[in-house]
Design an enzyme around this catalytic site. Structure first.
Site, mmCIF file in Angstrom:
data_model
loop_
_atom_site.group_PDB
_atom_site.id
_atom_site.type_symbol
_atom_site.label_atom_id
_atom_site.label_comp_id
_atom_site.label_asym_id
_atom_site.label_seq_id
_atom_site.Cartn_x
_atom_site.Cartn_y
_atom_site.Cartn_z
ATOM 1 C CG HIS A 306 -2.038 0.944 0.982
ATOM 2 N ND1 HIS A 306 -1.960 2.305 1.176
ATOM 3 C CD2 HIS A 306 -3.271 0.553 0.540
ATOM 4 C CE1 HIS A 306 -3.038 2.895 1.033
ATOM 5 N NE2 HIS A 306 -4.039 1.796 0.651
ATOM 6 C CG ASP A 363 -8.368 -4.158 -3.265
ATOM 7 O OD1 ASP A 363 -7.475 -3.034 -3.328
ATOM 8 O OD2 ASP A 363 -9.576 -4.021 -3.341
HETATM 9 C C1 SDX Z 1 -5.908 0.137 -3.081
HETATM 10 O O1 SDX Z 1 -4.182 4.754 -2.089
HETATM 11 C C2 SDX Z 1 -5.179 4.067 -1.495
HETATM 12 O O2 SDX Z 1 -5.658 4.381 -0.394
HETATM 13 C C3 SDX Z 1 -5.594 2.632 -2.299
HETATM 14 C C4 SDX Z 1 -6.837 2.054 -1.502
HETATM 15 C C5 SDX Z 1 -7.916 2.866 -1.450
HETATM 16 O O3 SDX Z 1 -8.854 2.555 -0.422
HETATM 17 O O4 SDX Z 1 -8.179 3.778 -2.096
HETATM 18 O O5 SDX Z 1 -6.228 1.447 -0.357
HETATM 19 C C6 SDX Z 1 -7.236 0.716 -2.541
HETATM 20 O O6 SDX Z 1 -5.585 0.404 -4.293
HETATM 21 C C7 SDX Z 1 -5.247 -0.836 -2.420
HETATM 22 C C8 SDX Z 1 -3.772 -1.206 -3.136
HETATM 23 C C9 SDX Z 1 -4.585 -2.302 -4.151
HETATM 24 N N1 SDX Z 1 -3.253 -2.722 -5.066
HETATM 25 C C10 SDX Z 1 -2.777 -3.976 -4.959
HETATM 26 O O7 SDX Z 1 -2.993 -4.633 -4.206
HETATM 27 C C11 SDX Z 1 -1.817 -3.992 -6.082
HETATM 28 C C12 SDX Z 1 -0.497 -4.869 -5.502
HETATM 29 N N2 SDX Z 1 0.294 -3.501 -4.740
HETATM 30 C C13 SDX Z 1 1.171 -2.923 -5.556
HETATM 31 O O8 SDX Z 1 1.420 -2.751 -6.752
HETATM 32 C C14 SDX Z 1 1.736 -1.617 -4.526
HETATM 33 O O9 SDX Z 1 2.110 -2.438 -3.290
HETATM 34 C C15 SDX Z 1 0.853 -0.570 -4.739
HETATM 35 C C16 SDX Z 1 0.767 0.088 -5.798
HETATM 36 C C17 SDX Z 1 -0.345 -0.867 -3.770
HETATM 37 C C18 SDX Z 1 1.748 0.557 -4.206
HETATM 38 O O10 SDX Z 1 2.591 0.739 -4.633
HETATM 39 P P1 SDX Z 1 3.875 1.929 -4.146
HETATM 40 O O11 SDX Z 1 3.504 2.667 -3.046
HETATM 41 O O12 SDX Z 1 4.185 2.568 -5.534
HETATM 42 O O13 SDX Z 1 4.937 1.045 -3.836
HETATM 43 P P2 SDX Z 1 6.199 0.663 -4.927
HETATM 44 O O14 SDX Z 1 5.723 0.078 -5.880
HETATM 45 O O15 SDX Z 1 7.096 1.721 -4.389
HETATM 46 O O16 SDX Z 1 6.706 -0.590 -3.633
HETATM 47 C C19 SDX Z 1 8.019 -0.469 -2.890
HETATM 48 C C20 SDX Z 1 8.491 -1.975 -3.099
HETATM 49 C C21 SDX Z 1 9.016 -2.025 -4.172
HETATM 50 O O17 SDX Z 1 9.880 -2.957 -4.333
HETATM 51 P P3 SDX Z 1 11.760 -2.288 -4.360
HETATM 52 O O18 SDX Z 1 11.795 -1.295 -5.448
HETATM 53 O O19 SDX Z 1 11.772 -1.517 -3.243
HETATM 54 O O20 SDX Z 1 12.563 -3.585 -4.359
HETATM 55 O O21 SDX Z 1 7.728 -2.859 -2.809
HETATM 56 C C22 SDX Z 1 7.620 -3.812 -3.817
HETATM 57 C C23 SDX Z 1 8.016 -2.792 -5.008
HETATM 58 O O22 SDX Z 1 8.295 -3.827 -6.162
HETATM 59 N N3 SDX Z 1 6.031 -4.149 -3.808
HETATM 60 C C24 SDX Z 1 5.746 -5.464 -4.258
HETATM 61 C C25 SDX Z 1 4.407 -5.304 -4.104
HETATM 62 N N4 SDX Z 1 3.978 -3.934 -3.619
HETATM 63 C C26 SDX Z 1 5.275 -3.239 -3.471
HETATM 64 N N5 SDX Z 1 6.302 -6.443 -4.349
HETATM 65 C C27 SDX Z 1 5.670 -7.560 -4.559
HETATM 66 N N6 SDX Z 1 4.161 -7.425 -4.484
HETATM 67 C C28 SDX Z 1 3.622 -6.377 -4.045
HETATM 68 N N7 SDX Z 1 2.314 -6.490 -4.081
#
Ligand code: SDX
Length: 422
Positions: A306, A363
């Site tokens: 998140h 989710d």
């Molecule tokens: C919602 O914003 C809100 O409030 C949204 C929400 C709402 O109520 O409106 O809460 C609803 O959208 C919840 C999120 C639903 N999405 C998912 O479940 C999709 C999977 N999650 C990821 O795509 C990700 O965690 C996000 C998009 C939710 C957040 O992305 P960020 O904040 O841009 O985080 P990031 O991509 O910078 O991640 C930081 C690190 C990275 O690794 P490094 O580069 O540091 O090595 O964490 C890793 C990312 O690769 N990472 C994940 C991951 N999520 C982050 N690795 C594997 N699986 C994941 N799900």
């Protein structure tokens, strides 16, 4: 605590004020930055940038806290109905009994949409994703209610708000009925707001309809848990579209498109598709944990991570209990629940997820509950939208009430310096 930051740039000392929110978060006020230094800030995805001041929702990502107008999500989920939370988000207070009755009656009176909207619905193929249909029908509402939607002050907006709260569930239920080739239902105004949503989605014309009380209670909580979440992608979209003085209905239609993305509200559909893929692949959970950690592999653990929460999403804890309650009443337990629980457990014990503070989000479990209610996977994001609607409305109203300027971010140009045709 400092009330300004000071730095030197181009031989000049620059002071920028710091101001604090009521819960202690602090922001550097950069509104005069470009005028005083010529500098802009650079922050793709706005990870460090506050876009507004808001009194609707407070999140503490480190502590895993979520509050609406000062009430904790746990308190609201336990003690309120969705219609009461709708009133709280939009008008700022939980309604008294008489206010709630009046509010619900106003919605009931408006719970009819122009029959010609069925023409838009009919023009879509049965295979169309419900979110694209719902966004079109919502934008189309303007054509049938030209006198509604323009902002002229919160009091004058009441009829637009009521119309949207009444029409949106009807249109959402139509997307479900269309996908299954079922006749459309009209609202049943003898039921609660959420009971009517279930009725319009599931009532079959050739049989008596008996709402499942456990599922209606669970749906109430699900919609409360999705009602608002401060400046998430879709709410920010609703605000920036509304900042151009676009009307309320098209601004909500824009929010629907943003919510549809699988990194945002589309994640609940992606979670179920991922769990089914894991089971079809032989239920080798560790294989998918490793794929999610592999930078060369685009696979991510859907429902995990998140932007704000660096702790458990408080909603996912509540949803896990609701999932167990709803699935527990089913005769044959869905194997997907076991896979979800084991996947969560393994990820929570894995250094990669621990070090990045990646926890289950809203989710991760919601789709399991919708699936147990026999809601098709493609409808999960529509269910999310049904919950988020009051939050979008509240955010849009607040942005207009605060008379916020049109949203227009800056950029850093990295293209060709100059080219000539001849
Ligand atoms: C919602 O914003 C809100 O409030 C949204 C929400 C709402 O109520 O409106 O809460 C609803 O959208 C919840 C999120 C639903 N999405 C998912 O479940 C999709 C999977 N999650 C990821 O795509 C990700 O965690 C996000 C998009 C939710 C957040 O992305 P960020 O904040 O841009 O985080 P990031 O991509 O910078 O991640 C930081 C690190 C990275 O690794 P490094 O580069 O540091 O090595 O964490 C890793 C990312 O690769 N990472 C994940 C991951 N999520 C982050 N690795 C594997 N699986 C994941 N799900």
């Amino acid at each position: 605590m400092q009330d300004k930051i000071q730095f030197e740039y181009n031989g000049k000392v620059v002071d920028l004020p710091i101001f604090k929110g009521v819960k202690g978060e602090q922001a550097i006020d950069i509104r005069q930055l470009r005028n005083t230094t010529g500098l802009v800030t650079y922050d793709p995805g706005y990870k460090n940038t506050g876009s507004c001041q808001s009194a609707i929702t407070y999140l503490d990502g480190e502590a895993g806290l979520l509050m609406h107008r000062g009430y904790s999500i746990e308190d609201l989920c336990e003690n309120c109905s969705f219609i009461e939370v709708i009133h709280l988000l939009i008008f700022g207070n939980l309604p008294t009994t008489s206010e709630k009755d009046e509010f619900l009656n106003e919605i009931r009176e408006k719970s009819l949409v122009d029959e010609d909207l069925k023409g838009i619905l009919k023009s879509f193929p049965k295979t169309a994703h419900p979110m694209c249909i719902l966004a079109s029908l919502t934008a189309g509402l303007v054509a049938f209610t030209p006198h509604l939607g323009s902002y002229t002050g919160i009091d004058q907006m009441r009829s637009s708000i009521i119309k949207l709260l009444a029409a949106f569930p009807i249109l959402a239920s139509w997307t479900h009925r269309k996908s299954r080739g079922l006749p459309l239902n009209y609202a049943n105004t003898s039921l609660s707001y959420v009971g009517n949503i279930a009725y319009m989605m599931f009532r079959q014309p050739h049989m008596e309809y008996y709402p499942n009380p456990i599922e209606v209670k669970a749906l109430n909580k699900l919609l409360i848990l999705h009602a608002d979440h401060e400046q998430n992608c879709s709410s920010s979209t609703v605000r920036i579209v509304g900042s151009s003085h676009a009307d309320l209905f098209p601004s909500i239609a824009a929010g629907l498109s943003a919510l549809w993305g699988k990194l945002h509200g589309g994640a609940n559909q992606a979670v179920i598709e991922m769990l089914i893929q894991i089971i079809k692949d032989g239920n080798n959970i560790q294989k998918f944990i490793d794929k999610a950690k592999d930078k060369k592999d685009p696979f991510r653990l859907m429902g995990f991570g998140h932007r704000v929460y660096r702790n458990f999403d408080p909603r996912s804890k509540l949803l896990k209990n609701i999932a167990k309650e709803v699935l527990g009443q089913k005769k044959n337990v869905d194997p997907i629940l076991e896979t979800a629980i084991e996947l969560e457990q393994r990820a929570l014990e894995d250094e990669y997820f621990i070090s990045r503070k990646l926890y289950p989000n809203v989710d991760f479990y919601s789709g399991l509950i919708y699936r147990a209610m026999d809601i098709p996977t493609k409808m999960f994001t529509v269910m999310f939208a049904l919950g988020r609607l009051p939050g979008w409305i509240a955010q849009w109203i607040e942005m207009r009430q605060n008379n916020e300027p049109i949203g227009r971010p800056r950029q850093i140009y990295v293209g060709h310096k100059s080219r000539r045709l001849k």
